[in-house]
Enzyme design. Sequence first.
Site, mmCIF file in Angstrom:
data_model
loop_
_atom_site.group_PDB
_atom_site.id
_atom_site.type_symbol
_atom_site.label_atom_id
_atom_site.label_comp_id
_atom_site.label_asym_id
_atom_site.label_seq_id
_atom_site.Cartn_x
_atom_site.Cartn_y
_atom_site.Cartn_z
ATOM 1 N N LYS A 42 0.837 -1.207 0.000
ATOM 2 C CA LYS A 42 0.000 0.000 0.000
ATOM 3 C C LYS A 42 0.870 1.255 0.000
ATOM 4 O O LYS A 42 0.585 2.221 -0.705
ATOM 5 C CB LYS A 42 -0.911 0.006 1.241
ATOM 6 C CG LYS A 42 -2.078 -0.968 1.131
ATOM 7 C CD LYS A 42 -2.890 -0.952 2.404
ATOM 8 C CE LYS A 42 -4.099 -1.859 2.307
ATOM 9 N NZ LYS A 42 -5.050 -1.416 1.262
ATOM 10 N N LYS A 75 9.785 -8.277 25.545
ATOM 11 C CA LYS A 75 8.685 -7.340 25.777
ATOM 12 C C LYS A 75 7.587 -8.001 26.616
ATOM 13 O O LYS A 75 7.024 -7.374 27.519
ATOM 14 C CB LYS A 75 8.115 -6.822 24.455
ATOM 15 C CG LYS A 75 6.969 -5.848 24.669
ATOM 16 C CD LYS A 75 6.712 -4.967 23.480
ATOM 17 C CE LYS A 75 5.581 -3.987 23.793
ATOM 18 N NZ LYS A 75 5.373 -3.017 22.718
ATOM 19 N N ALA A 76 7.301 -9.271 26.310
ATOM 20 C CA ALA A 76 6.263 -10.005 27.063
ATOM 21 C C ALA A 76 6.622 -10.019 28.551
ATOM 22 O O ALA A 76 5.775 -9.751 29.404
ATOM 23 C CB ALA A 76 6.113 -11.419 26.525
ATOM 24 N N ARG A 77 7.881 -10.281 28.861
ATOM 25 C CA ARG A 77 8.308 -10.297 30.271
ATOM 26 C C ARG A 77 8.147 -8.917 30.885
ATOM 27 O O ARG A 77 7.678 -8.773 31.998
ATOM 28 C CB ARG A 77 9.768 -10.751 30.383
ATOM 29 C CG ARG A 77 9.908 -12.229 30.085
ATOM 30 C CD ARG A 77 11.145 -12.857 30.721
ATOM 31 N NE ARG A 77 11.178 -14.263 30.346
ATOM 32 C CZ ARG A 77 11.748 -14.714 29.225
ATOM 33 N NH1 ARG A 77 12.377 -13.888 28.419
ATOM 34 N NH2 ARG A 77 11.717 -16.008 28.934
ATOM 35 N N ARG A 78 8.568 -7.884 30.112
ATOM 36 C CA ARG A 78 8.504 -6.502 30.621
ATOM 37 C C ARG A 78 7.065 -6.102 30.960
ATOM 38 O O ARG A 78 6.810 -5.457 31.974
ATOM 39 C CB ARG A 78 9.104 -5.558 29.555
ATOM 40 C CG ARG A 78 9.112 -4.105 29.919
ATOM 41 C CD ARG A 78 10.154 -3.321 29.091
ATOM 42 N NE ARG A 78 9.932 -3.364 27.649
ATOM 43 C CZ ARG A 78 9.031 -2.619 27.023
ATOM 44 N NH1 ARG A 78 8.265 -1.778 27.674
ATOM 45 N NH2 ARG A 78 8.886 -2.716 25.709
ATOM 46 N N HIS A 142 2.539 7.747 15.618
ATOM 47 C CA HIS A 142 2.445 6.283 15.684
ATOM 48 C C HIS A 142 0.999 5.846 15.464
ATOM 49 O O HIS A 142 0.088 6.378 16.091
ATOM 50 C CB HIS A 142 2.858 5.767 17.072
ATOM 51 C CG HIS A 142 4.313 5.916 17.354
ATOM 52 N ND1 HIS A 142 4.899 5.428 18.491
ATOM 53 C CD2 HIS A 142 5.322 6.472 16.641
ATOM 54 C CE1 HIS A 142 6.197 5.696 18.479
ATOM 55 N NE2 HIS A 142 6.475 6.337 17.367
ATOM 56 N N GLU A 161 2.357 -1.826 13.550
ATOM 57 C CA GLU A 161 2.682 -0.500 14.080
ATOM 58 C C GLU A 161 3.315 0.323 12.964
ATOM 59 O O GLU A 161 4.317 -0.089 12.385
ATOM 60 C CB GLU A 161 3.666 -0.609 15.254
ATOM 61 C CG GLU A 161 4.004 0.760 15.840
ATOM 62 C CD GLU A 161 5.047 0.698 16.964
ATOM 63 O OE1 GLU A 161 4.651 0.749 18.131
ATOM 64 O OE2 GLU A 161 6.247 0.557 16.637
ATOM 65 N N ALA A 173 15.941 10.516 16.283
ATOM 66 C CA ALA A 173 15.530 9.278 16.965
ATOM 67 C C ALA A 173 16.602 8.194 16.834
ATOM 68 O O ALA A 173 16.853 7.436 17.783
ATOM 69 C CB ALA A 173 14.193 8.786 16.409
ATOM 70 N N GLU A 176 19.430 9.185 19.221
ATOM 71 C CA GLU A 176 18.983 9.057 20.615
ATOM 72 C C GLU A 176 18.968 7.585 21.011
ATOM 73 O O GLU A 176 19.368 7.221 22.117
ATOM 74 C CB GLU A 176 17.597 9.695 20.749
ATOM 75 C CG GLU A 176 17.107 9.834 22.171
ATOM 76 C CD GLU A 176 16.222 8.691 22.621
ATOM 77 O OE1 GLU A 176 15.831 8.683 23.786
ATOM 78 O OE2 GLU A 176 15.932 7.785 21.801
HETATM 79 P P1 GTP Z 1 7.223 -0.102 23.279
HETATM 80 O O1 GTP Z 1 6.801 -1.068 24.314
HETATM 81 O O2 GTP Z 1 8.669 0.299 23.350
HETATM 82 O O3 GTP Z 1 6.855 -0.572 21.913
HETATM 83 O O4 GTP Z 1 6.459 1.265 23.574
HETATM 84 P P2 GTP Z 1 4.895 1.596 23.703
HETATM 85 O O5 GTP Z 1 4.090 0.365 23.559
HETATM 86 O O6 GTP Z 1 4.704 2.465 24.903
HETATM 87 O O7 GTP Z 1 4.606 2.444 22.395
HETATM 88 P P3 GTP Z 1 5.167 3.836 21.860
HETATM 89 O O8 GTP Z 1 4.210 4.184 20.769
HETATM 90 O O9 GTP Z 1 5.409 4.857 22.919
HETATM 91 O O10 GTP Z 1 6.598 3.458 21.241
HETATM 92 C C1 GTP Z 1 6.693 2.516 20.232
HETATM 93 C C2 GTP Z 1 8.033 2.574 19.526
HETATM 94 O O11 GTP Z 1 8.375 3.914 19.168
HETATM 95 C C3 GTP Z 1 9.235 2.116 20.323
HETATM 96 O O12 GTP Z 1 9.345 0.724 20.298
HETATM 97 C C4 GTP Z 1 10.373 2.815 19.563
HETATM 98 O O13 GTP Z 1 10.642 2.177 18.335
HETATM 99 C C5 GTP Z 1 9.749 4.144 19.247
HETATM 100 N N1 GTP Z 1 10.005 5.115 20.327
HETATM 101 C C6 GTP Z 1 9.158 5.476 21.304
HETATM 102 N N2 GTP Z 1 9.721 6.364 22.119
HETATM 103 C C7 GTP Z 1 10.976 6.577 21.660
HETATM 104 C C8 GTP Z 1 12.078 7.405 22.104
HETATM 105 O O14 GTP Z 1 12.003 8.119 23.087
HETATM 106 N N3 GTP Z 1 13.207 7.348 21.358
HETATM 107 C C9 GTP Z 1 13.336 6.579 20.247
HETATM 108 N N4 GTP Z 1 14.483 6.610 19.582
HETATM 109 N N5 GTP Z 1 12.329 5.786 19.821
HETATM 110 C C10 GTP Z 1 11.167 5.780 20.509
HETATM 111 MG MG MG Z 2 7.854 -1.163 20.150
#
Ligand code: GTP
Ligand code: MG
Length: 221
Positions: A42, A75-78, A142, A161, A173, A176
């Site tokens: 798409k 991530k599942a553990r977290r 996002h 996502e 990003a 960082e």
């Molecule tokens: P995750 O558990 O990390 O996936 O985060 P979430 O479920 O709270 O979702 P969120 O939309 O906040 O972030 C999803 C994704 O965006 C992360 O996995 C990163 O790839 C990216 N991301 C979010 N915050 C940051 C940040 O502060 N710095 C950078 N470099 N990437 C970020």
């Molecule tokens: Mg993520």
Amino acid sequence: MGELARRTPDDNVTGPFGAYGFADVNKFLMVYKFGLAEIGTKINILAEELAHRGRGNPIEHVSPRLKTPASITAKARRIECPLTFDDMRARIRDIAGIRIVCGFVPDVYTVARMLTRQPDVHLVVTKDYIAQPKPNGYRSLHLIVEIPVFLSDQVVAVPVEVQLRTVAMDFWASLEHKIYYKHDADVPAALRAELAAAAEDAARLDERMQRLHHEIHGPRQ
Ligand code: GTP
Ligand code: MG
């Protein structure tokens, strides 16, 4: 099958995924790979068609990624999600992810709108970190979308996502992320403040480039 073939032995299965075997894990991941392919098509269609309209392509580049089994289980553990496929399917919505990097901020919203208004794309969640940047300065739009994948005997709604951002936001990003990992998440306060200031600089650069673009070409639709 590229992504799966490239996995390290550590990602294999018997450990992180408990009782599940390699074939089970591959089957679990397969629909996410298909979901990514559908969304990727798409986006490619939009990019090519928009380029043909003669006002420039708002999409600079696109990078899809499939979470590895190791990263899924981490991530599942977290988030204290049981390591069953049903639980992980329900609670981990970013197994399939695609990043769309655009030239200018309005392009980000244009592309997001063009994607989410398609009848087979179901928008589940929007997080607008451009309108409301994270405290560290992170900016991106996002989306979690669900896209139907047509298998031989069923249709599966696959979550993907979608991260949309400008080149300047992407530049920030990426760096960082590297600094964060280098410091093992324990980034000194002064460095955090510098990073947040750099994110503001990047946002100002975006505005400046957009103004220039506007002066030269007029507003994008
Ligand atoms: P995750 O558990 O990390 O996936 O985060 P979430 O479920 O709270 O979702 P969120 O939309 O906040 O972030 C999803 C994704 O965006 C992360 O996995 C990163 O790839 C990216 N991301 C979010 N915050 C940051 C940040 O502060 N710095 C950078 N470099 N990437 C970020
Ligand atoms: Mg993520």
